[in-house]
Design a protein around this motif. Structure first.
Motif, mmCIF file in Angstrom:
data_model
loop_
_atom_site.group_PDB
_atom_site.id
_atom_site.type_symbol
_atom_site.label_atom_id
_atom_site.label_comp_id
_atom_site.label_asym_id
_atom_site.label_seq_id
_atom_site.Cartn_x
_atom_site.Cartn_y
_atom_site.Cartn_z
ATOM 1 N N ILE A 178 9.851 87.261 54.313
ATOM 2 C CA ILE A 178 10.508 88.421 53.718
ATOM 3 C C ILE A 178 9.517 89.236 52.896
ATOM 4 N N SER A 195 9.043 84.489 50.479
ATOM 5 C CA SER A 195 8.926 85.939 50.402
ATOM 6 C C SER A 195 7.665 86.334 49.648
ATOM 7 N N VAL A 212 11.201 90.430 57.962
ATOM 8 C CA VAL A 212 12.362 90.921 57.219
ATOM 9 C C VAL A 212 11.866 91.911 56.168
#
Length: 440
Positions: A16, A37, A79
């Motif tokens: 992410i 992330s 993402v």
């Protein structure tokens, strides 16, 4: 689940990318769901909180990063997530974005249907709007186009965006263009939906409405709307008389109804009972019970006498960067004497559903707290977007405590994020010397 920061030098498994990452609301949510992330954040203070929390971060301007450092983003990222700054669209802000909604819609179409040469003209026209932050709502689209037009990159599989409700019309334009796959989107079509959600309906102990967009490539299936877990809070409760209020159904009168919203007292009391918790609410207890009321910093119609009040048995007002200005009273006697208390930073963070021991660092911590995405909402949105289901009770329970992060990891992440500081936002590392220090 990976511990935050354990792979500071090895980001190949990062999935992410969090634009406008702030102190880490979406990253905290991703961690408790088991996803890794990396965030981009321009504010040095928010970066310090992220480093202390073990969250991989690049201290940079999002638009500069896109233009000149795009290749530094791990190729494993599929993402794209983020919440562009809301000040120009927020009711509490200057309103430049709200006034320019139709113009910004035109810019969105121009970005998709134009070409690279048009972007300089778009930037010039955006500057004429009078608030540079308004342009940032276009950055997620620009990052998507950049990924599509970069040869060794794949389009993002999932896109998750959030903003204040005033931005919903822009998310609707985003969604329509993402479904169409025309222009610079080059035939790449997404399933895309957007809606408003009320945070107290997802277990956040505050009332806060957000506009959310979720888009996925078609092979990942249709997007289902999020199902609320709690009842909404009645903002107009004070305008009803007692007889009307008694006629309203409650969660105890309807079989199978959702539980009511989480109150400030419930959230703070639970956080205070965690091991080594910095949340100490003993000062807010009367006779062993948590009982207080909060007076908002915002006056109704500009009249301080009309400022709203919330009881401890109710959810908090929207947590903003001014939460430290809200006044807390245990009794009407204290109110009349203006003997008020304030929420601490850890308490403010808990009202945003950050873990009780989240390591807030740097300056302007109240602003950091207010700018963040509530992690619990992030868990619901990311859970539905990435795996098609809501967070489990076990995941939500685990999200009350943040794992400890070593000083060595924090230092590694600071080196990763700031390096020699030469590519950080201008002046962000400048130290202002006092007169005494600067005197010859």
């Amino acid at each position: 689940m990976n511990s935050p920061g354990t792979q500071a030098h090895h980001l190949d498994d990062v999935r992410i990318l969090d634009l406008f990452a702030g102190p880490g609301g979406l990253d905290v949510a991703a961690h408790f769901l088991g996803f890794k992330s990396i965030g981009i954040e321009w504010d040095r203070n928010a970066c310090e909180t992220r480093y202390a929390a073990g969250l991989p971060t690049i201290h940079a301007d999002v638009s500069v990063m896109r233009k000149t450092r795009f290749d530094e983003i791990p190729k494993s990222v599929d993402v794209l997530a983020g919440g562009p700054p809301c000040q120009s669209f927020s009711v509490a802000g200057n309103g430049a974005g709200r006034r320019a909604l139709d113009t910004v819609k035109e810019f969105i179409h121009r970005l998709v249907n134009g070409d690279k040469e048009d972007e300089a003209k778009i930037d010039e026209d955006l500057r004429a709007l009078g608030d540079s932050r308004t342009a940032l709502v276009l950055e997620p689209l620009r990052w998507l186009i950049k990924a599509i037009e970069t040869k060794d990159r794949d389009p993002y599989k999932v896109i998750v965006l959030e903003q204040v409700p005033a931005v919903l019309p822009l998310w609707e334009v985003y969604a329509k263009l993402l479904r169409g796959g025309e222009g610079r989107l080059e035939g790449i079509k997404y399933e895309a939906e957007c809606w408003e959600l009320k945070t107290e309906q997802f277990g956040v102990p505050q009332t806060r409405t957000r506009a959310v967009l979720v888009a996925r490539l078609p092979e990942h299936g249709a997007i289902e709307p999020l199902e609320a877990t709690h009842l909404p809070f009645d903002l107009h409760r004070g305008k009803r008389n007692v007889a009307q209020a008694d006629m309203l159904p409650t969660d105890s009168t309807i079989p199978g109804a959702k539980p009511h919203w989480i109150s400030m007292a419930e959230a703070l009391d639970a956080a205070s009972k965690e091991k080594d918790s910095p949340v100490d609410v003993s000062r807010l207890r009367t006779g062993g019970k948590m009982k207080f009321f909060v007076v908002s910093n915002y006056g109704s119609g500009g009249d301080p006498k009309n400022r709203g009040r919330r009881k401890s048995s109710e959810p908090a007002f929207t947590v903003t960067g001014k939460i430290s200005r809200n006044k807390v009273y245990k009794s009407i006697t204290e109110y009349e004497a203006d003997q008020s208390d304030r929420f601490t930073i850890p308490e403010s963070g808990v009202l945003q559903t950050f873990p009780h021991n989240f390591p807030w660092s740097g300056k302007d911590q109240a602003q950091q707290v207010g700018n963040a995405v509530p992690p619990r909402v992030g868990m619901h949105v990311l859970g539905m977007a990435l795996r098609g289901n809501a967070p489990s009770d076990e995941e939500l329970a685990a999200a009350s405590t943040w794992p400890s992060v070593s000083g060595a990891t924090t230092d590694e992440l600071r080196r990763l994020g700031c390096g020699d500081q030469s590519q950080c936002p201008p002046e962000s590392h400048k130290v202002t010397r006092s007169r005494r220090e600067s005197a010859p």
